[in-house]
Design a protein around this motif. Structure first.
Motif, mmCIF file in Angstrom:
data_model
loop_
_atom_site.group_PDB
_atom_site.id
_atom_site.type_symbol
_atom_site.label_atom_id
_atom_site.label_comp_id
_atom_site.label_asym_id
_atom_site.label_seq_id
_atom_site.Cartn_x
_atom_site.Cartn_y
_atom_site.Cartn_z
ATOM 1 N N ARG A 25 0.820 -1.205 0.000
ATOM 2 C CA ARG A 25 0.000 0.000 0.000
ATOM 3 C C ARG A 25 0.854 1.256 0.000
ATOM 4 N NH1 ARG A 25 -5.237 -0.509 1.031
ATOM 5 N NH2 ARG A 25 -5.327 1.569 1.953
ATOM 6 N N SER A 26 0.276 2.335 -0.485
ATOM 7 C CA SER A 26 0.946 3.626 -0.486
ATOM 8 C C SER A 26 1.387 3.993 0.924
ATOM 9 C CB SER A 26 -0.016 4.688 -1.024
ATOM 10 O OG SER A 26 0.584 5.946 -1.053
ATOM 11 N N GLY A 27 2.662 4.399 1.057
ATOM 12 C CA GLY A 27 3.202 4.779 2.352
ATOM 13 C C GLY A 27 3.753 3.631 3.166
ATOM 14 N N GLU A 28 3.613 2.409 2.683
ATOM 15 C CA GLU A 28 4.062 1.230 3.433
ATOM 16 C C GLU A 28 5.569 1.033 3.293
ATOM 17 O OE1 GLU A 28 3.272 -3.643 3.474
ATOM 18 O OE2 GLU A 28 1.945 -2.288 2.359
ATOM 19 N N ARG A 29 6.212 0.648 4.394
ATOM 20 C CA ARG A 29 7.640 0.364 4.365
ATOM 21 C C ARG A 29 7.883 -0.981 3.694
ATOM 22 N NH1 ARG A 29 11.529 -2.277 7.310
ATOM 23 N NH2 ARG A 29 13.579 -1.272 7.350
ATOM 24 N N MET A 30 8.930 -1.061 2.872
ATOM 25 C CA MET A 30 9.294 -2.303 2.188
ATOM 26 C C MET A 30 10.327 -3.048 3.043
ATOM 27 S SD MET A 30 7.500 -2.151 -0.616
ATOM 28 C CE MET A 30 8.239 -3.207 -1.859
ATOM 29 N N PRO A 31 9.959 -4.150 3.692
ATOM 30 C CA PRO A 31 10.884 -4.867 4.575
ATOM 31 C C PRO A 31 11.921 -5.650 3.773
ATOM 32 C CG PRO A 31 8.786 -6.018 4.475
ATOM 33 C CD PRO A 31 8.614 -4.746 3.677
ATOM 34 N N GLU A 32 13.136 -5.159 3.743
ATOM 35 C CA GLU A 32 14.180 -5.738 2.887
ATOM 36 C C GLU A 32 14.409 -7.217 3.174
ATOM 37 O OE1 GLU A 32 17.956 -3.917 2.538
ATOM 38 O OE2 GLU A 32 17.162 -1.951 2.005
ATOM 39 N N GLU A 33 14.598 -7.545 4.435
ATOM 40 C CA GLU A 33 14.973 -8.921 4.774
ATOM 41 C C GLU A 33 13.901 -9.911 4.343
ATOM 42 O OE1 GLU A 33 16.469 -11.531 8.658
ATOM 43 O OE2 GLU A 33 16.228 -9.351 8.806
ATOM 44 N N ARG A 34 12.650 -9.586 4.625
ATOM 45 C CA ARG A 34 11.557 -10.510 4.277
ATOM 46 C C ARG A 34 11.389 -10.632 2.767
ATOM 47 N NH1 ARG A 34 6.190 -9.807 3.296
ATOM 48 N NH2 ARG A 34 6.096 -7.676 4.112
ATOM 49 N N ILE A 35 11.471 -9.505 2.054
ATOM 50 C CA ILE A 35 11.280 -9.545 0.609
ATOM 51 C C ILE A 35 12.435 -10.292 -0.058
ATOM 52 C CG2 ILE A 35 11.101 -8.157 -1.484
ATOM 53 C CD1 ILE A 35 9.708 -6.005 0.189
ATOM 54 N N ALA A 36 13.665 -10.027 0.389
ATOM 55 C CA ALA A 36 14.818 -10.728 -0.189
ATOM 56 C C ALA A 36 14.689 -12.229 0.018
ATOM 57 C CB ALA A 36 16.113 -10.208 0.435
ATOM 58 N N GLY A 40 14.452 -15.207 -2.665
ATOM 59 C CA GLY A 40 15.687 -15.987 -2.672
ATOM 60 C C GLY A 40 16.846 -15.236 -3.301
ATOM 61 N N VAL A 41 16.928 -13.934 -3.041
ATOM 62 C CA VAL A 41 18.006 -13.120 -3.604
ATOM 63 C C VAL A 41 18.733 -12.409 -2.471
ATOM 64 C CG1 VAL A 41 16.798 -12.766 -5.790
ATOM 65 C CG2 VAL A 41 16.521 -11.076 -3.939
ATOM 66 N N SER A 42 19.921 -11.891 -2.775
ATOM 67 C CA SER A 42 20.673 -11.136 -1.785
ATOM 68 C C SER A 42 20.039 -9.758 -1.595
ATOM 69 C CB SER A 42 22.126 -10.973 -2.241
ATOM 70 O OG SER A 42 22.192 -10.092 -3.359
ATOM 71 N N ARG A 43 20.389 -9.114 -0.484
ATOM 72 C CA ARG A 43 19.862 -7.777 -0.240
ATOM 73 C C ARG A 43 20.449 -6.775 -1.236
ATOM 74 N NH1 ARG A 43 19.349 -6.954 6.260
ATOM 75 N NH2 ARG A 43 18.170 -5.137 5.567
ATOM 76 N N ASN A 44 21.656 -7.023 -1.726
ATOM 77 C CA ASN A 44 22.218 -6.134 -2.748
ATOM 78 C C ASN A 44 21.411 -6.201 -4.039
ATOM 79 O OD1 ASN A 44 24.290 -5.072 -1.216
ATOM 80 N ND2 ASN A 44 25.782 -6.625 -1.839
#
Length: 224
Positions: A25-36, A40-44
């Motif tokens: 949703r608009s304004g929502e924080r994108m959680p790097e660790e969970r999305i990565a 199955g990809v690196s955070r970079n």
């Protein structure tokens, strides 16, 4: 194995589709660790994907806080509708024939919207509407126009955050979809373009009223 750049591009494409479908949703924080982890990809690699989506105006970086889904302004909304008229109305105006796939996708989007409305799933009605307008663009037969529209509609989905009552926004336009599809199916593309242009104008005015904190216009002003 694909290189990191191509992987980042595919991750960006998947995230773009998820934003367009309302998963973020608009304004929502994108959680790097969970999305990565989910991809199955690196955070970079994920950060490269984030950069691609930042250039598409879907994400914004906030210092010391991370990446967030962008929040649109009223000027953004007005410009998005300007682009949509150029692409969607242009697709109907320039088409000589209607591809079978486009007509099939239009019918599918109408049916999906009606099912979602019956179940009072208004977020899903919004997703079906996004698919409807993507199908309108596909009438052009131009892969480039379709690609541009996917990005435009993903960004446009962020405007839904301003809706106080999603039903009051989606329901009037859901009822207008079959008429547009009927005109397209009958080969009356000039009429379909006229219906769509008025539809987009009414929707823009209603959404900009929401941005201004004004109530929805009375039904007499909605040309359904």
């Amino acid at each position: 194995m694909p290189d990191r750049a191509s992987t980042a591009s595919r991750v960006a494409e998947a995230l773009r589709e998820q934003i367009a479908d309302g998963a973020f949703r608009s304004g929502e924080r994108m959680p790097e660790e969970r999305i990565a982890a989910s991809f199955g990809v690196s955070r970079n690699t994920l950060r490269e994907a984030f950069q691609l989506l930042t250039r598409e105006r879907l994400l914004v970086h906030r210092l010391n806080r991370g990446m967030f889904v962008r929040e649109l302004t009223a000027d953004d909304v007005a410009d998005l509708y300007r682009v949509r008229r150029l692409i969607e109305c242009g697709a109907l105006r320039e088409a000589e024939t209607v591809p079978v796939r486009a007509l099939r996708d239009l019918h599918a989007a109408v049916e999906a919207g009606q099912r979602a409305a019956a179940a009072k799933q208004w977020a899903d009605v919004g997703t079906a509407s996004i698919h409807f307008h993507q199908a309108i663009t596909s009438i052009s037969g131009s892969p480039r126009a379709e690609e541009i529209m996917r990005r435009v509609l993903a960004e446009f989905r962020l405007a839904y955050a301003m809706m106080r009552d999603p039903r009051s926004y989606h329901e009037p336009y859901l009822r207008r979809h079959p008429g547009i599809v009927e005109a397209v199916g009958a080969g009356k593309l000039d009429h379909a373009e006229d219906l769509l242009r008025r539809y987009l104008g009414d929707a823009e005015r209603q959404l900009l009223r929401a941005y201004a904190g004004l109530p929805d216009p009375p039904p007499s002003e909605m040309r359904i």
